[in-house]
Scaffold this active site. Structure first.
Site, short mmCIF file in Angstrom:
data_model
loop_
_atom_site.label_atom_id
_atom_site.label_comp_id
_atom_site.label_asym_id
_atom_site.label_seq_id
_atom_site.Cartn_x
_atom_site.Cartn_y
_atom_site.Cartn_z
N SER A 65 -26.34 -0.22 21.40
CA SER A 65 -27.49 0.15 20.58
C SER A 65 -27.81 -0.95 19.57
O SER A 65 -26.93 -1.73 19.17
CB SER A 65 -27.20 1.45 19.81
OG SER A 65 -26.91 2.50 20.70
N1 SAM Z 1 -23.32 3.79 21.11
C1 SAM Z 1 -23.18 2.87 22.20
C2 SAM Z 1 -22.81 1.51 21.73
O1 SAM Z 1 -22.70 1.29 20.52
O2 SAM Z 1 -22.61 0.65 22.58
C3 SAM Z 1 -24.42 2.76 23.00
C4 SAM Z 1 -24.61 3.88 23.87
S1 SAM Z 1 -25.81 3.64 25.14
C5 SAM Z 1 -27.32 3.51 24.26
C6 SAM Z 1 -25.81 5.32 25.77
C7 SAM Z 1 -24.57 5.67 26.57
O3 SAM Z 1 -24.62 7.06 26.88
C8 SAM Z 1 -24.48 4.93 27.90
O4 SAM Z 1 -23.27 4.23 27.97
C9 SAM Z 1 -24.54 6.05 28.93
O5 SAM Z 1 -23.76 5.80 30.09
C10 SAM Z 1 -24.00 7.22 28.14
N2 SAM Z 1 -24.35 8.55 28.65
C11 SAM Z 1 -25.54 9.00 29.13
N3 SAM Z 1 -25.44 10.30 29.48
C12 SAM Z 1 -24.16 10.67 29.24
C13 SAM Z 1 -23.43 11.89 29.39
N4 SAM Z 1 -23.98 13.00 29.89
N5 SAM Z 1 -22.13 11.91 29.02
C14 SAM Z 1 -21.54 10.81 28.52
N6 SAM Z 1 -22.17 9.62 28.34
C15 SAM Z 1 -23.46 9.56 28.70
#
Ligand code: SAM
Length: 221
Positions: A65
């Site tokens: 992010s």
């Molecule tokens: N906060 C993270 C960072 O600092 O790197 C960024 C997160 S990224 C924007 C969103 C993440 O949510 C992705 O890695 C994606 O695979 C995960 N994601 C999406 N749906 C999900 C779910 N149902 N359960 C767990 N993770 C999920």
């Protein structure tokens, strides 16, 4: 071997100054962001991107992010040291380490195995004692509930019911809600009697929250 040198600290200070100019005010968040080396979470060729206020690809179609977004969500959560915090979407682990640095007792779920494994390795290396899980975070983590704080770092169509249920009385949940292109940052507050109120805090762009209570598939990769 990951190193955090003088030049990295300088780049970080400059980035945090920019985040303050953009509206970050929490001293706890600011000092955590000054401490955590964001370049640990990207490949070494991307040093400039690590210290720019941008989201950046981390593989598997996902992103780390944008620093402002990480700071803003952390600020909305109003973390107190010792809070039990559930994060949905570990991704690179950068947001996780900011929460750990702020004193959260962190539980984080990621649905993509390679990201989960990489984040676990970095957080272990940094000495944070977070509990990281591979699975569908849209269902929360019932066995460890209730949580004082819940943060969702992917864009949801609605607030997943299991997450609202697993939020403690007096707790806060921050979650981007909208369509697959853009979302409103919503903060839910549950009072001591269990009543929930909702506030909106601007427009953001996240990758989609998948899973049973998210956009599509229930499978974990
Ligand atoms: N906060 C993270 C960072 O600092 O790197 C960024 C997160 S990224 C924007 C969103 C993440 O949510 C992705 O890695 C994606 O695979 C995960 N994601 C999406 N749906 C999900 C779910 N149902 N359960 C767990 N993770 C999920």
């Amino acid at each position: 071997m990951l190193k955090d040198e003088y030049k990295h600290k300088g780049l970080r200070k400059k980035l945090v100054k920019e985040l303050i100019e953009k509206g970050l005010t929490s001293s706890e968040v600011i000092s955590a962001m000054e401490k955590v080396p964001r370049h640990f979470f990207l490949e070494s060729a991307f040093l400039e991107q690590a210290y720019s206020d941008i989201a950046f690809p981390i593989g598997d179609g996902q992103t780390i992010s944008q620093p402002f977004t990480v700071g803003f969500q952390s600020q909305l959560l109003m973390i107190k040291r010792g809070d039990k915090v559930l994060e949905i979407g570990t991704g690179s682990g950068y947001q996780s380490s900011i929460l750990c640095e702020m004193g959260a007792k962190l539980f984080s779920i990621e649905r993509i195995k390679t990201l989960h494994k990489n984040a676990k390795a970095i957080l272990d290396f940094m000495g944070y004692k977070a509990e990281l899980f591979l699975g569908d975070g849209s269902l929360g983590l019932k066995v460890f509930a209730p949580f004082q704080k819940i943060i969702v770092t992917a864009g949801a169509p609605l607030a997943p019911e299991p997450l609202l249920e697993q939020l403690d009385n007096g707790g806060i949940m921050v979650i981007p809600i909208g369509n697959e292109k853009e979302q409103v940052m919503v903060r839910y507050k549950k009072d001591l009697s269990g009543n929930v109120t909702r506030e909106e805090h601007g427009i953001f762009k996240f990758v989609p929250l998948l899973g049973e209570k998210g956009w599509k598939t229930t499978s974990v990769r």
